[in-house]
Each structure stands twice: as structure tokens, then as C-alpha cells.
Design a protein around this motif. Structure first.
Motif, PDB file in Angstrom:
ATOM      1  N   LEU A   1       5.006 -10.616 -47.455  1.00  0.00           N
ATOM      2  CA  LEU A   1       5.220 -11.736 -47.260  1.00  0.00           C
ATOM      3  C   LEU A   1       6.499 -12.582 -47.770  1.00  0.00           C
ATOM      4  CD1 LEU A   1       3.528 -13.883 -45.477  1.00  0.00           C
ATOM      5  CD2 LEU A   1       2.571 -14.664 -47.552  1.00  0.00           C
ATOM      6  N   ASN A   2       6.877 -12.391 -48.713  1.00  0.00           N
ATOM      7  CA  ASN A   2       8.021 -13.036 -49.660  1.00  0.00           C
ATOM      8  C   ASN A   2       9.125 -12.569 -48.909  1.00  0.00           C
ATOM      9  OD1 ASN A   2       9.056 -14.665 -51.675  1.00  0.00           O
ATOM     10  ND2 ASN A   2      10.093 -12.829 -52.241  1.00  0.00           N
ATOM     11  N   GLU A   3       9.323 -11.147 -48.652  1.00  0.00           N
ATOM     12  CA  GLU A   3      10.739 -10.680 -47.637  1.00  0.00           C
ATOM     13  C   GLU A   3      10.609 -11.122 -46.488  1.00  0.00           C
ATOM     14  OE1 GLU A   3       8.358  -9.007 -49.555  1.00  0.00           O
ATOM     15  OE2 GLU A   3       9.297  -7.735 -51.164  1.00  0.00           O
ATOM     16  N   ASN A   4       9.418 -11.633 -45.945  1.00  0.00           N
ATOM     17  CA  ASN A   4       9.351 -11.896 -44.402  1.00  0.00           C
ATOM     18  C   ASN A   4       9.900 -13.471 -44.331  1.00  0.00           C
ATOM     19  OD1 ASN A   4       8.653  -9.562 -43.116  1.00  0.00           O
ATOM     20  ND2 ASN A   4       6.340 -10.232 -43.426  1.00  0.00           N
ATOM     21  N   LYS A   5       9.446 -14.292 -45.550  1.00  0.00           N
ATOM     22  CA  LYS A   5      10.034 -15.337 -45.670  1.00  0.00           C
ATOM     23  C   LYS A   5      11.390 -15.646 -45.759  1.00  0.00           C
ATOM     24  CE  LYS A   5       7.754 -18.099 -48.418  1.00  0.00           C
ATOM     25  NZ  LYS A   5       7.211 -19.141 -49.547  1.00  0.00           N
ATOM     26  N   GLU A   6      12.102 -14.812 -46.535  1.00  0.00           N
ATOM     27  CA  GLU A   6      13.628 -14.842 -46.750  1.00  0.00           C
ATOM     28  C   GLU A   6      14.097 -14.588 -45.526  1.00  0.00           C
ATOM     29  OE1 GLU A   6      14.298 -12.367 -49.812  1.00  0.00           O
ATOM     30  OE2 GLU A   6      13.483 -13.463 -51.474  1.00  0.00           O
ATOM     31  N   THR A   7      13.535 -13.467 -44.863  1.00  0.00           N
ATOM     32  CA  THR A   7      14.132 -13.265 -43.467  1.00  0.00           C
ATOM     33  C   THR A   7      13.901 -14.280 -42.541  1.00  0.00           C
ATOM     34  OG1 THR A   7      13.709 -10.998 -43.933  1.00  0.00           O
ATOM     35  CG2 THR A   7      14.095 -11.528 -41.621  1.00  0.00           C
ATOM     36  N   ASN A   8      12.914 -14.704 -42.423  1.00  0.00           N
ATOM     37  CA  ASN A   8      12.599 -16.127 -41.381  1.00  0.00           C
ATOM     38  C   ASN A   8      13.724 -17.140 -41.849  1.00  0.00           C
ATOM     39  OD1 ASN A   8      10.703 -14.618 -40.125  1.00  0.00           O
ATOM     40  ND2 ASN A   8       8.983 -15.427 -41.270  1.00  0.00           N
ATOM     41  N   ALA A   9      13.834 -17.473 -43.216  1.00  0.00           N
ATOM     42  CA  ALA A   9      14.815 -18.555 -43.492  1.00  0.00           C
ATOM     43  C   ALA A   9      16.103 -18.216 -43.097  1.00  0.00           C
ATOM     44  CB  ALA A   9      14.594 -18.666 -45.079  1.00  0.00           C
ATOM     45  N   LYS A  10      16.571 -17.057 -43.109  1.00  0.00           N
ATOM     46  CA  LYS A  10      18.021 -17.014 -42.601  1.00  0.00           C
ATOM     47  C   LYS A  10      18.010 -17.153 -41.207  1.00  0.00           C
ATOM     48  CE  LYS A  10      19.024 -13.461 -46.476  1.00  0.00           C
ATOM     49  NZ  LYS A  10      19.213 -12.129 -46.633  1.00  0.00           N
ATOM     50  N   GLU A  11      17.005 -16.470 -40.460  1.00  0.00           N
ATOM     51  CA  GLU A  11      16.979 -16.674 -39.260  1.00  0.00           C
ATOM     52  C   GLU A  11      16.891 -18.111 -38.621  1.00  0.00           C
ATOM     53  OE1 GLU A  11      17.271 -14.326 -36.759  1.00  0.00           O
ATOM     54  OE2 GLU A  11      17.700 -13.102 -38.354  1.00  0.00           O
ATOM     55  N   LEU A  12      16.203 -18.938 -39.488  1.00  0.00           N
ATOM     56  CA  LEU A  12      16.227 -20.394 -39.095  1.00  0.00           C
ATOM     57  C   LEU A  12      17.506 -21.211 -39.497  1.00  0.00           C
ATOM     58  CD1 LEU A  12      12.781 -21.410 -40.578  1.00  0.00           C
ATOM     59  CD2 LEU A  12      13.501 -21.346 -38.412  1.00  0.00           C
ATOM     60  N   CYS A  13      18.251 -20.756 -40.615  1.00  0.00           N
ATOM     61  CA  CYS A  13      19.505 -21.284 -40.566  1.00  0.00           C
ATOM     62  C   CYS A  13      20.419 -20.995 -39.566  1.00  0.00           C
ATOM     63  CB  CYS A  13      20.093 -20.477 -42.094  1.00  0.00           C
ATOM     64  SG  CYS A  13      19.264 -21.253 -43.675  1.00  0.00           S
ATOM     65  N   LYS A  14      20.249 -19.736 -38.912  1.00  0.00           N
ATOM     66  CA  LYS A  14      21.247 -19.724 -37.846  1.00  0.00           C
ATOM     67  C   LYS A  14      21.148 -20.626 -36.628  1.00  0.00           C
ATOM     68  CE  LYS A  14      21.176 -14.701 -38.439  1.00  0.00           C
ATOM     69  NZ  LYS A  14      20.559 -13.228 -37.603  1.00  0.00           N
ATOM     70  N   ILE A  15      20.117 -21.296 -36.568  1.00  0.00           N
ATOM     71  CA  ILE A  15      19.816 -22.397 -35.626  1.00  0.00           C
ATOM     72  C   ILE A  15      20.802 -23.419 -35.736  1.00  0.00           C
ATOM     73  CG2 ILE A  15      18.400 -24.226 -34.637  1.00  0.00           C
ATOM     74  CD1 ILE A  15      16.058 -22.328 -35.459  1.00  0.00           C
ATOM     75  N   PHE A  16      21.129 -23.682 -36.974  1.00  0.00           N
ATOM     76  CA  PHE A  16      21.929 -24.869 -37.440  1.00  0.00           C
ATOM     77  C   PHE A  16      23.230 -24.476 -37.898  1.00  0.00           C
ATOM     78  CE2 PHE A  16      17.653 -25.958 -38.471  1.00  0.00           C
ATOM     79  CZ  PHE A  16      17.226 -27.093 -38.006  1.00  0.00           C
ATOM     80  N   HIS A  17      23.688 -22.894 -37.728  1.00  0.00           N
ATOM     81  CA  HIS A  17      24.835 -22.760 -38.043  1.00  0.00           C
ATOM     82  C   HIS A  17      25.470 -23.086 -39.386  1.00  0.00           C
ATOM     83  CE1 HIS A  17      25.062 -21.945 -33.853  1.00  0.00           C
ATOM     84  NE2 HIS A  17      25.039 -23.033 -33.762  1.00  0.00           N
ATOM     85  N   ILE A  18      24.530 -22.644 -40.555  1.00  0.00           N
ATOM     86  CA  ILE A  18      24.738 -22.946 -41.937  1.00  0.00           C
ATOM     87  C   ILE A  18      24.384 -21.900 -42.775  1.00  0.00           C
ATOM     88  CG2 ILE A  18      24.417 -25.504 -41.523  1.00  0.00           C
ATOM     89  CD1 ILE A  18      21.618 -25.324 -42.941  1.00  0.00           C
ATOM     90  N   SER A  19      24.793 -21.658 -44.051  1.00  0.00           N
ATOM     91  CA  SER A  19      24.560 -20.538 -44.756  1.00  0.00           C
ATOM     92  C   SER A  19      23.414 -20.709 -45.573  1.00  0.00           C
ATOM     93  CB  SER A  19      25.863 -20.502 -45.645  1.00  0.00           C
ATOM     94  OG  SER A  19      25.557 -19.701 -46.750  1.00  0.00           O
ATOM     95  N   PRO A  20      22.616 -19.564 -45.688  1.00  0.00           N
ATOM     96  CA  PRO A  20      21.382 -19.932 -46.405  1.00  0.00           C
ATOM     97  C   PRO A  20      21.628 -20.132 -47.866  1.00  0.00           C
ATOM     98  CG  PRO A  20      21.363 -17.648 -45.289  1.00  0.00           C
ATOM     99  CD  PRO A  20      22.881 -18.307 -45.249  1.00  0.00           C
ATOM    100  N   ASP A  21      22.856 -19.930 -48.318  1.00  0.00           N
ATOM    101  CA  ASP A  21      23.303 -20.297 -49.879  1.00  0.00           C
ATOM    102  C   ASP A  21      23.187 -21.723 -49.930  1.00  0.00           C
ATOM    103  OD1 ASP A  21      23.134 -17.743 -50.909  1.00  0.00           O
ATOM    104  OD2 ASP A  21      25.219 -17.448 -50.440  1.00  0.00           O
ATOM    105  N   ALA A  22      23.666 -22.555 -48.698  1.00  0.00           N
ATOM    106  CA  ALA A  22      23.731 -24.130 -48.903  1.00  0.00           C
ATOM    107  C   ALA A  22      22.227 -24.474 -49.039  1.00  0.00           C
ATOM    108  CB  ALA A  22      24.194 -24.420 -47.610  1.00  0.00           C
ATOM    109  N   ILE A  23      21.065 -23.962 -48.275  1.00  0.00           N
ATOM    110  CA  ILE A  23      19.830 -24.519 -48.682  1.00  0.00           C
ATOM    111  C   ILE A  23      19.316 -24.428 -50.090  1.00  0.00           C
ATOM    112  CG2 ILE A  23      17.587 -24.103 -47.707  1.00  0.00           C
ATOM    113  CD1 ILE A  23      19.222 -25.472 -45.736  1.00  0.00           C
ATOM    114  N   LEU A  24      19.934 -23.041 -50.554  1.00  0.00           N
ATOM    115  CA  LEU A  24      19.236 -22.730 -52.038  1.00  0.00           C
ATOM    116  C   LEU A  24      20.197 -23.383 -53.043  1.00  0.00           C
ATOM    117  CD1 LEU A  24      18.737 -18.911 -51.608  1.00  0.00           C
ATOM    118  CD2 LEU A  24      17.188 -20.595 -51.505  1.00  0.00           C
TER     119      LEU A  24
END
Length: 490
Positions: free
Chosen positions: A257-280
């Protein structure tokens, strides 16, 4: 009852079947992703907040273009409405954040333009849920009315900022365009919440070797209900002989589940064209530059187009335009800025005071350009050619012929230098109409010293001076002085 009548079986329909798997529920479309459910996903909420903060913190300016020159207009009421006080209950910061949220999560942002005698007095954000669109049926000459609480308005009454619109009346939000990935992300949160409520215990069923009474079944159900309630009370289940618990679901670890959450978060970041590191909160300067260029500025251009269409008067559209001031947004780090200023100053694109202005520093009044001695300046209109190194002015006619003429507008620099205590070389007035810079004077003095110390022949020095400097042999001899005196200088 008839002879062949049978007791009707109670079968669970497909709709009544409980679906345990969170991913399967999303695939079957059991969850309707709305604006509220989308904002409960941390990645979505953080991304929208990040972009809206950038938009709200970037000033909007009004410019006027006349004869190829651009002038900033600062005393227009619309500038204050967009950057400070909207005239509504929302201030400018809240105003833009509400707009960006509607832009991504709804059908678009709608702002009522309050006009009095043709002049804009205030801007009022309207919740997109209260707005409905009534369109005509013509696919070519499209037209529509905007309804707010049933009251009809014309398109020019509203400033409209729409995402992926095909008719100019309403846009497409991410809840509609990316519903599946949002369903998966939201159901993952729901699954986690249910798992915590159950204390992490798996679901399952009881196998019995022989038939058990209803009283025993009720007792077991009550015990397991207490076990899954995750309360502080006694919650131990004791199974008698002949009863066996069999698991029917996986743990969060087994489901990755945790790995899937990280993958989903990266996919959601693509919607906004931003880096996942920016969210973190781990974004580098390069990441912030990427967010500005790929996420914020494209949205700013969409807003600028809407402002120029709906806020400007028809007579103003040919000369005025709104634009975000992204200079501060694209400044970069200190070292990057200094390197950029250095290149600008060396290439004469910038003056020193212009570079200081970009850093909010006071001007020094230094309005000169740095031109190296190796430069040759050409005026394409007059054909004049000026060489700073030799202080020569030439002119090239239309046939390409170059004529040399003395520059009488520049004062000559006298050369006076004592080579040795007993040898005085004074050349003041010998340069007449030619002025030399410091490096050229130093070179001449070195030649004179070389002749005085017998390191260079007198005739060779004359040849060197006449070939390297704009002097004839007579002037060269005056510079070198009396050769007999030079011979006895030692």
C-alpha cells in the motif's frame, strides 16, 4: 402452494455484493470523485495550494505599447483591483486562490465584473457551483448565457478562466479528466482509515467441522465485532475445538500500500507538471524554476488572455495589455543572477545601474558602456567606423571604399615621461590630433627605454613605432628624442 412450487432462493445481486479490494472498487466506479473528495487527497491539495500561492504572489501590471515602445501604466484602478482590493469581501490573495481552485476542481472560475457607466468598480468571485451555462445549438457560431441562481448574464459580464475548454463557456476539471487516478488515491485513504479502525486485523471467515447453533454464531460475531472495533476494552476471541479462522484479505504490507501511495502521488504530480519533491518540501532551485516555467507561467498566460479580453475596453485592446511580472519568479539563485548580470554587462545588453535596479539597489549614476580596446564600432546609418584602440575614425561609402579622417573632436593626450634622471624625453604636443590611451602610452615608453638602454636599435624603434601607432617617422623621432643623447644615457 402448487405441487411443483419451490422456495425462492435469496441470491445477492451484483450491486449488493461487497467489494473488499480498494482498487477493484475504483475500477468498478463505486466512488464518485467530487471537488470535496479530491481536496482530501494530500497531493492534490498541496499542488493546488503551491500553484495558487505563486499566482497570488505575482503582481499583475498594465502596459501600453506605442510606436514599438512599452510603457507601464500605474494609475489605473484595475491594477488595484487585481493586486490589492477587489472591492469584494475577498482580498486579492484570497481572490486568486479561490480562482485557481475553481480552475482545477470545477468547470472554471467565474468573476463578475461590476461596471458603473462603463467603468469597472469591483470584481466579484462567484462559486462555480452556483454558475450554470445555457448554450445555443450552433457548433460554429457559438453563443451562451451565464446563469447565476437563475438570473441570466451575458459573457462580457464575467471574467472567465477556464481549463481545457472547447466552447469558451465552461472548462474541464481534473475530477472529470483524471477521475480514475483520483478514485484510486481517495479509496486508498478510505481503506487506510478502515484498517486503523479495525486495529489492522484482517477480514476472514470461520470454518466449522460440524454444524453450530445460532447462539454460538451470535457469540462469535459479537466477539469479532469487539475485536475489530479497536477499543481499549477486552477484545480476545476464543475459538472452541472444531472452529478455524481463515483469512480473506491482505494486509497493507502485503498489498504494498505504501509503495502504491508513492506511485500514485507521482502520477498526481504529473497532472500539475510539478516535481514530487516540491510537495515533500525538498525542492531545489531547479525544481522551483521548473514549477514556475511548466505550471505557473502557462496558467498565468491563460489568465492574461482572459484579462485582455474581458477587462480591457474595445478601444484599449490595440494598445494596452495585462501581464504578470515574472521577473522575481525567474530570478534564480544569487550566483546564477550574478553570472547573468556579468554576461549582460560584458555584452553591453545591460548597464551597471540597470543591473543594480534588478537587485533593488540604488543607482550610482554610472551610465557608461564597457567597450574593450579590441572593439570596432560601426554606425550602419552613416557608415562611420571608429576604432577605440587607435582612436581612428573612418568612413565607408556605398561602394565599400574606406577613407580615414582624424578625429578632431577628441582631445589629444600629451605624453611626458622622464626615462632616466639624465635623459628627458618630452613629447607634449607631438600627437597633435591623435590621443592615446594608457596602455598605448606605456608601450611607447617601453620602446623609448629599450632604445635608451641599447636593447633596441634606434632605426628599429622608428620602424616599430610607425607600424604599430598612427605616427609617421618625424613624430617617431620626436618621441625617441636625440639619438646622441640616448647613446650617452648609460
Amino acid at each position: 402452494m402448487g405441487l411443483f412450487s419451490r422456495k425462492k432462493e435469496n441470491r445477492a445481486t451484483d450491486q449488493e455484493m461487497s467489494v473488499d479490494n480498494v482498487l477493484m472498487r475504483a475500477l468498478l466506479g463505486k466512488t464518485n470523485v467530487t471537488r470535496d473528495t479530491a481536496t482530501q487527497i494530500p497531493t492534490i491539495s498541496s499542488a493546488i495550494t503551491l500553484i495558487s500561492d505563486i499566482i497570488a504572489g505575482t503582481p499583475i501590471k498594465l502596459y501600453k505599447e506605442t510606436d514599438g515602445k512599452t510603457e507601464e501604466i500605474k494609475d489605473d484602478l484595475r491594477i488595484r483591483l487585481l493586486n490589492d482590493d477587489t472591492g469584494d469581501t475577498l482580498n486579492a490573495n484570497q481572490f486568486w486562490k479561490a480562482i485557481i481552485k475553481d480552475y482545477y476542481l470545477g468547470k472554471g472560475a467565474y468573476i463578475f465584473i461590476n461596471k458603473v457607466q462603463g467603468q469597472i468598480k469591483s470584481l466579484h468571485h462567484v462559486e462555480e457551483s452556483r454558475v450554470s451555462i445555457q448554450k445555443n445549438n450552433d457548433p460554429i457560431f457559438k453563443d451562451y448565457d451565464i446563469l447565476v441562481n437563475g438570473k441570466s448574464y451575458k459573457p462580457f459580464d464575467f471574467l472567465k478562466i477556464l481549463r481545457n475548454s472547447f466552447d469558451g463557456a465552461s472548462g474541464t476539471g481534473i475530477t472529470q479528466e483524471h477521475s480514475k487516478i483520483l478514485e484510486v488515491a481517495y479509496e486508498t485513504l478510505v481503506f487506510e482509515a478502515a484498517l486503523i479502525k479495525k486495529g489492522g486485523n484482517k477480514k476472514g471467515f470461520i470454518e466449522a467441522v460440524k454444524r453450530v447453533s445460532q447462539e454460538v454464531i451470535d457469540s462469535i460475531k459479537a466477539a469479532y465485532k469487539l475485536l475489530y472495533s479497536n477499543t481499549d476494552s477486552e477484545n480476545v476471541v476464543v475459538l472452541n475445538e472444531g472452529l478455524k479462522f481463515t483469512e480473506s484479505s491482505n494486509t497493507s504490507v502485503e498489498m504494498q500500500l505504501n509503495e502504491n501511495k508513492e506511485t500514485n502521488a507521482k502520477e498526481l504530480c504529473k497532472i500539475f507538471h510539478i516535481s514530487p519533491d516540491a510537495i515533500l518540501g525538498k525542492a531545489t532551485d531547479a525544481d522551483m524554476q521548473s514549477i514556475a516555467k511548466l505550471a505557473a507561467i502557462p496558467l498565468m498566460k491563460t489568465i492574461e488572455n482572459s484579462l485582455n479580453r474581458d477587462i480591457l475596453l474595445e478601444k484599449e485592446k490595440s494598445s494596452l495589455y495585462f501581464e504578470f511580472d515574472v521577473k522575481e519568479l525567474l530570478k534564480g539563485g544569487f550566483k546564477e543572477r550574478m553570472d547573468a548580470y556579468k554576461i549582460g554587462l560584458e555584452s553591453n545588453v545591460l548597464q551597471l545601474d540597470e543591473a543594480r535596479y534588478m537587485e533593488s539597489l540604488p543607482a550610482l549614476g554610472f551610465n557608461y558602456l564597457n567597450i574593450g580596446l579590441n572593439s570596432v564600432l560601426v554606425d550602419p546609418k552613416t557608415g562611420n567606423i571608429y576604432t577605440p584602440n587607435t582612436n581612428k575614425t573612418q568612413n565607408m561609402d556605398t561602394d565599400g571604399n574606406i577613407s580615414t579622417e582624424a578625429d578632431t573632436n577628441k582631445p589629444a593626450l600629451p605624453i611626458t615621461k622622464n626615462v632616466k634622471d639624465d635623459v628627458n624625453v618630452e613629447t607634449e604636443g607631438t600627437v597633435a590630433s591623435i590621443s592615446l590611451n594608457g596602455a598605448q602610452i606605456q608601450s611607447l615608453l617601453q620602446i623609448v627605454q629599450a632604445v635608451a638602454s641599447n636593447q633596441l636599435e634606434y632605426d628599429s624603434a622608428i620602424t616599430l613605432i610607425t607600424s604599430a601607432f598612427p605616427f609617421d617617422s618625424d613624430v617617431a623621432k620626436q618621441i625617441l628624442g636625440n639619438p646622441k643623447l640616448l647613446d650617452t644615457a648609460e
